[in-house]
Design an enzyme around this catalytic site. Structure first.
Site, PDB file in Angstrom:
ATOM      1  N   PRO A  10       0.860  -1.185   0.000  1.00  0.00           N
ATOM      2  CA  PRO A  10       0.000   0.000   0.000  1.00  0.00           C
ATOM      3  C   PRO A  10       0.895   1.234   0.000  1.00  0.00           C
ATOM      4  O   PRO A  10       1.853   1.296   0.773  1.00  0.00           O
ATOM      5  CB  PRO A  10      -0.801  -0.120   1.300  1.00  0.00           C
ATOM      6  CG  PRO A  10      -0.172  -1.198   2.103  1.00  0.00           C
ATOM      7  CD  PRO A  10       0.769  -1.959   1.251  1.00  0.00           C
ATOM      8  N   GLN A  69      -6.623  -0.953   2.865  1.00  0.00           N
ATOM      9  CA  GLN A  69      -5.906  -0.778   4.135  1.00  0.00           C
ATOM     10  C   GLN A  69      -6.550   0.353   4.936  1.00  0.00           C
ATOM     11  O   GLN A  69      -6.854   1.413   4.382  1.00  0.00           O
ATOM     12  CB  GLN A  69      -4.440  -0.432   3.884  1.00  0.00           C
ATOM     13  CG  GLN A  69      -3.640  -0.422   5.174  1.00  0.00           C
ATOM     14  CD  GLN A  69      -2.205   0.036   4.984  1.00  0.00           C
ATOM     15  OE1 GLN A  69      -1.957   1.139   4.512  1.00  0.00           O
ATOM     16  NE2 GLN A  69      -1.255  -0.795   5.358  1.00  0.00           N
ATOM     17  N   CYS A 108       2.238   2.402  10.379  1.00  0.00           N
ATOM     18  CA  CYS A 108       2.315   3.799   9.935  1.00  0.00           C
ATOM     19  C   CYS A 108       3.115   4.637  10.944  1.00  0.00           C
ATOM     20  O   CYS A 108       2.780   4.677  12.133  1.00  0.00           O
ATOM     21  CB  CYS A 108       0.919   4.375   9.758  1.00  0.00           C
ATOM     22  SG  CYS A 108       0.949   6.057   9.150  1.00  0.00           S
ATOM     23  N   ASP A 138      13.371  -3.153   1.078  1.00  0.00           N
ATOM     24  CA  ASP A 138      14.561  -2.990   0.232  1.00  0.00           C
ATOM     25  C   ASP A 138      14.662  -3.888  -0.996  1.00  0.00           C
ATOM     26  O   ASP A 138      15.757  -4.013  -1.551  1.00  0.00           O
ATOM     27  CB  ASP A 138      15.839  -3.189   1.071  1.00  0.00           C
ATOM     28  CG  ASP A 138      15.903  -2.255   2.260  1.00  0.00           C
ATOM     29  OD1 ASP A 138      15.315  -1.161   2.163  1.00  0.00           O
ATOM     30  OD2 ASP A 138      16.520  -2.614   3.271  1.00  0.00           O
ATOM     31  N   ALA A 180       7.640  -2.106  -2.088  1.00  0.00           N
ATOM     32  CA  ALA A 180       7.113  -0.736  -2.094  1.00  0.00           C
ATOM     33  C   ALA A 180       7.947   0.145  -3.024  1.00  0.00           C
ATOM     34  O   ALA A 180       7.648   0.265  -4.217  1.00  0.00           O
ATOM     35  CB  ALA A 180       7.086  -0.180  -0.680  1.00  0.00           C
ATOM     36  N   ARG A 181       9.049   0.713  -2.514  1.00  0.00           N
ATOM     37  CA  ARG A 181       9.833   1.646  -3.341  1.00  0.00           C
ATOM     38  C   ARG A 181      10.373   0.970  -4.594  1.00  0.00           C
ATOM     39  O   ARG A 181      10.482   1.600  -5.649  1.00  0.00           O
ATOM     40  CB  ARG A 181      10.967   2.248  -2.512  1.00  0.00           C
ATOM     41  CG  ARG A 181      10.478   3.217  -1.438  1.00  0.00           C
ATOM     42  CD  ARG A 181      11.576   3.515  -0.452  1.00  0.00           C
ATOM     43  NE  ARG A 181      12.087   2.291   0.119  1.00  0.00           N
ATOM     44  CZ  ARG A 181      13.294   2.136   0.660  1.00  0.00           C
ATOM     45  NH1 ARG A 181      14.120   3.162   0.696  1.00  0.00           N
ATOM     46  NH2 ARG A 181      13.681   0.985   1.171  1.00  0.00           N
TER      47      ARG A 181
HETATM   48  C1  LIG Z   1       5.478   6.778  -1.037  1.00  0.00           C
HETATM   49  C2  LIG Z   1       5.225   5.765   0.023  1.00  0.00           C
HETATM   50  C3  LIG Z   1       3.947   5.643   0.546  1.00  0.00           C
HETATM   51  C4  LIG Z   1       3.675   4.680   1.519  1.00  0.00           C
HETATM   52  N1  LIG Z   1       2.400   4.525   1.977  1.00  0.00           N
HETATM   53  C5  LIG Z   1       2.099   3.512   2.815  1.00  0.00           C
HETATM   54  C6  LIG Z   1       0.759   3.234   3.191  1.00  0.00           C
HETATM   55  O1  LIG Z   1      -0.191   3.922   2.808  1.00  0.00           O
HETATM   56  N2  LIG Z   1       0.537   2.173   4.016  1.00  0.00           N
HETATM   57  C7  LIG Z   1       1.556   1.388   4.481  1.00  0.00           C
HETATM   58  O2  LIG Z   1       1.306   0.424   5.217  1.00  0.00           O
HETATM   59  N3  LIG Z   1       2.833   1.629   4.143  1.00  0.00           N
HETATM   60  C8  LIG Z   1       3.116   2.656   3.308  1.00  0.00           C
HETATM   61  N4  LIG Z   1       4.414   2.861   2.923  1.00  0.00           N
HETATM   62  C9  LIG Z   1       5.476   1.952   3.422  1.00  0.00           C
HETATM   63  C10 LIG Z   1       5.649   0.793   2.442  1.00  0.00           C
HETATM   64  O3  LIG Z   1       4.456   0.069   2.276  1.00  0.00           O
HETATM   65  C11 LIG Z   1       6.768  -0.168   2.871  1.00  0.00           C
HETATM   66  O4  LIG Z   1       6.427  -0.760   4.090  1.00  0.00           O
HETATM   67  C12 LIG Z   1       8.107   0.519   3.023  1.00  0.00           C
HETATM   68  O5  LIG Z   1       8.347   1.457   2.000  1.00  0.00           O
HETATM   69  C13 LIG Z   1       9.257  -0.509   3.024  1.00  0.00           C
HETATM   70  O6  LIG Z   1       9.294  -1.224   1.839  1.00  0.00           O
HETATM   71  P1  LIG Z   1      10.393  -0.941   0.699  1.00  0.00           P
HETATM   72  O7  LIG Z   1      11.737  -1.051   1.334  1.00  0.00           O
HETATM   73  O8  LIG Z   1      10.108  -1.998  -0.340  1.00  0.00           O
HETATM   74  O9  LIG Z   1      10.145   0.453   0.199  1.00  0.00           O
HETATM   75  C14 LIG Z   1       4.719   3.829   1.990  1.00  0.00           C
HETATM   76  C15 LIG Z   1       6.008   3.975   1.465  1.00  0.00           C
HETATM   77  C16 LIG Z   1       6.266   4.928   0.501  1.00  0.00           C
HETATM   78  C17 LIG Z   1       7.648   5.038  -0.063  1.00  0.00           C
END
Ligand SMILES: Cc1cc2nc3c(=O)[nH]c(=O)nc-3n(C[C@H](O)[C@H](O)[C@H](O)COP(=O)(O)O)c2cc1C
Length: 641
Positions: free
Chosen positions: A302, A356, A387, A490, A511-512
């Site tokens: 999300p 969510q 969050c 990551d 995510a990213r």
């Molecule tokens: C732009 C952005 C928006 C995000 N929005 C949410 C969100 O709405 N709900 C949530 O649970 N996590 C949110 N996250 C966190 C991601 O879901 C994820 O847990 C976090 O970025 C780690 O994963 P990654 O290392 O693959 O980026 C967000 C992250 C980013 C970068």
């Protein structure tokens, strides 16, 4: 970042810098040369020099006016992004971005009375808007392109004369055309579900929606509390409640369903039931709850703002399995706020889709779950208890729930009780950096009714500093069994994904990585590095642009909304380093690229960390920005730490 050499110098003399991705020396350049090249080659509407295997030629065809690209000074945040990273500035959100957005980019619009088939205008002579169609058409900015995606896909464009591609479906005497065969073929198909009906919105505002199952559950809480109070356990309970991040009183007062003072609380009288114990609740839980097999699936995280429906459609095309709406606040949903409900929308291509929600009290969260259960089509509901943002955490929500275990338990049990679909939970390692708590919580959560847990391997305090702790994720995944645990943190390549899966997690969430390169899902499914061309990347952006016009509209307002969300996305996408340019594959998420030239103009432009250059890319697909256009990304995507 500690530098081992004084930046990047001439080709071939580059010395590896700590924290920097290793690129082949022939592509490395300096900041000045990079920007000099990108600026001097840009030809705007003429596009002669903006070449990329023909793709920029197409761009030329769509940019009909000279783009007015805003220049960003080097001492602003945008300028800084292209320069030496300042770790403090580049972390988190851009909180100082302008709050007041222009409400409209059209100076004067066509009156609704004309759009809606010549009905009489209630404002008569005093109406500010155009009534003369020819006059309106003459005043409108030039069309963005020759063909309209909505007309081509659905056989008609609901934006008619206001569409920014209107020529494609307008006769010389300003009538809007329809392709009847296509319209018939699409009849009865509803591509997007979960909209808020006017009736439900009205009932939510009038507090006339019945939450019968919630009432049943919340009654058990008040009964349990009464019993405890009778047993003289009141003091222990108060101590537990006060352990939450905002202190006790406030939460204690909102605990039991029937006595809650929240804004959403005035509910109609519901059928009362006898006292229910915890055991009764478990017995009452419907056995026919829908089952979802989450295992071994790829989950797009999300993502607030960036994980909008058009972006998720792009990821579906590129192979993601599970998608989830952006975090919605439960109180806003209960109040019938249209903008919050928009976050629940599901496209027909999203075949395994969840929403969510965020909240901090058992009553509102349980009712919210019942509301979603009875009024939407979703495959699961997720609680965001990871969050980190102050607004949510300080009220006891988000990862604040991880420290309020009693409330967390009541929320999970309540939501699970009212839902016919699985309830999932997204958590972090904990709140503070050095005191992980997920491993203590997970064994308890197993008895509360969660069907799947996602663990982001970082604490609240840590945000994106340091890498996610996959050893800890592994430990927690073992503790979670038989409940599937998804690991998150990551992942930017199929190799990262493979390593993650080897830890024994049930699945991975990205995510990213998906924002930087949404084709990561294809790479993982096909176990390969995809050396994608800039032309192919522009095609992916074109898909987004079309999906955006379908979702937000093809009039000026919709075009500019699509652009804004595209720019948010581009603030992440610019971090992608093409595979063919890397000295060492794969790119790592925490590595910053040195300044480099791409293999063609568009590839270089796509590598720019400058907002002005992202605007240029958007102009290739969505035409020139309006005069008063302004953009500052919401997330400081460039925090490489
Ligand atoms: C732009 C952005 C928006 C995000 N929005 C949410 C969100 O709405 N709900 C949530 O649970 N996590 C949110 N996250 C966190 C991601 O879901 C994820 O847990 C976090 O970025 C780690 O994963 P990654 O290392 O693959 O980026 C967000 C992250 C980013 C970068």
């Amino acid at each position: 970042m500690e530098k081992a050499a004084e930046g990047n110098t001439e080709k071939g003399t580059h010395v590896a810098v700590k924290g920097e991705a290793a690129l082949r020396p022939e592509f490395i350049t300096t900041k000045e040369k990079f920007h000099g090249f990108v600026d001097s080659e840009w030809q705007g509407s003429k596009g002669e020099k903006a070449r990329d295997n023909g793709t920029a030629e197409e761009a030329k065809a769509t940019c009909v006016e000279e783009p007015e690209v805003k220049k960003f000074k080097p001492d602003t945040e945008e300028g800084n992004k292209a320069g030496k990273p300042d770790s403090k500035r580049l972390r988190g959100q851009n909180k100082s971005r302008p709050h007041k957005k222009p409400t409209t980019y059209d100076e004067k619009r066509l009156c609704l009375s004309v759009i809606q088939e010549n009905r009489e205008c209630p404002f008569g002579d005093k109406c500010y808007f155009y009534h003369d169609i020819a006059e309106y058409m003459a005043s409108k900015p030039a069309d963005i392109g020759e063909s309209c995606y909505l007309y081509d896909t659905f056989g008609k464009c609901p934006f008619g004369l206001c569409c920014r591609f209107a020529k494609a479906h307008t006769t010389p005497d300003f009538k809007t055309m329809e392709n009847t065969d296509l319209v018939k073929a699409r009849e009865g198909k509803i591509p997007v579900k979960n909209s808020l009906s006017k009736d439900l919105q009205y009932r939510l505002r009038k507090h006339s929606v019945a939450f019968e199952k919630s009432a049943e559950y919340l009654k058990t809480l008040s009964n349990n509390r009464d019993k405890k109070e009778q047993q003289g356990n009141g003091e222990a309970r108060a101590a537990q409640v006060s352990a939450g991040p905002t202190g006790g009183e406030q939460h204690a007062s909102t605990e039991a369903g029937t006595q809650l003072p929240s804004s959403t609380d005035k509910q109609p009288p519901v059928k009362t039931v006898g006292p229910l114990t915890d055991a009764d609740v478990i017995k009452l839980r419907p056995c026919e709850k829908k089952q979802v097999d989450f295992r071994d699936k790829l989950y797009l995280a999300p993502l607030t703002t960036c994980g909008n429906l058009p972006f998720r459609r792009v990821c579906k095309r590129l192979g993601v399995d599970i998608t989830c709406g952006e975090m919605a606040m439960c109180t806003n949903l209960l109040q019938g706020q249209q903008s919050e409900w928009a976050l629940l929308k599901r496209h027909e291509s999203e075949d395994l889709f969840g929403v969510q929600v965020e909240g901090c009290f058992p009553d509102t969260m349980t009712r919210c779950a019942e509301l979603i259960n009875n009024n939407t089509e979703v495959d699961f509901v997720d609680i965001n208890s990871g969050c980190p943002i102050d607004l949510v955490y300080k009220k006891g929500g988000g990862c604040g729930l991880m420290t309020r275990t009693r409330k967390f338990e009541q929320i999970i049990k309540g939501m699970d009780y009212v839902l016919d679909v699985p309830l999932t939970v997204k958590i972090r390692t904990g709140v503070q950096e050095k005191s992980n708590m997920a491993h203590k919580l997970i064994p308890e959560m197993k008895n509360w009714g969660v069907s799947m847990i996602t663990l982001h391997g970082r604490s609240r305090e840590q945000r994106y500093t340091k890498l996610a702790d996959w050893d800890y994720i592994t430990t927690c995944s073992k503790l979670a069994g038989p409940i599937p645990l998804f690991g998150n943190g990551d992942i930017l390549s199929y190799e990262d994904a493979m390593k993650a899966k080897e830890t024994g997690v049930a699945g991975i969430m990205i995510a990213r990585g998906a924002l930087i390169k949404p084709w990561i899902f294809t790479e993982i499914k096909e176990s390969r590095h995809w050396d994608i061309s800039s032309g192919e990347r522009l095609d992916i952006l074109r898909d987004f642009s079309n999906f955006g016009l379908e979702h937000w509209g093809s009039d000026t307002r919709g075009v500019e909304k699509t652009r804004t969300f595209m720019l948010e996305w581009l603030s992440f996408m610019c971090r992608y380093i093409p595979v063919g340019l890397l000295e060492r594959v794969p790119q790592k998420i925490n590595e910053r690229p040195p300044y480099y030239m791409g293999r063609n103009y568009l590839e270089s432009l796509m590598a720019s960390q400058n907002v002005g250059d992202w605007v240029r890319i958007s102009e290739m697909l969505l035409g020139p920005v309006p005069k008063n256009f302004n953009f500052l990304p919401k997330h400081k995507a460039n925090s490489y730490k």
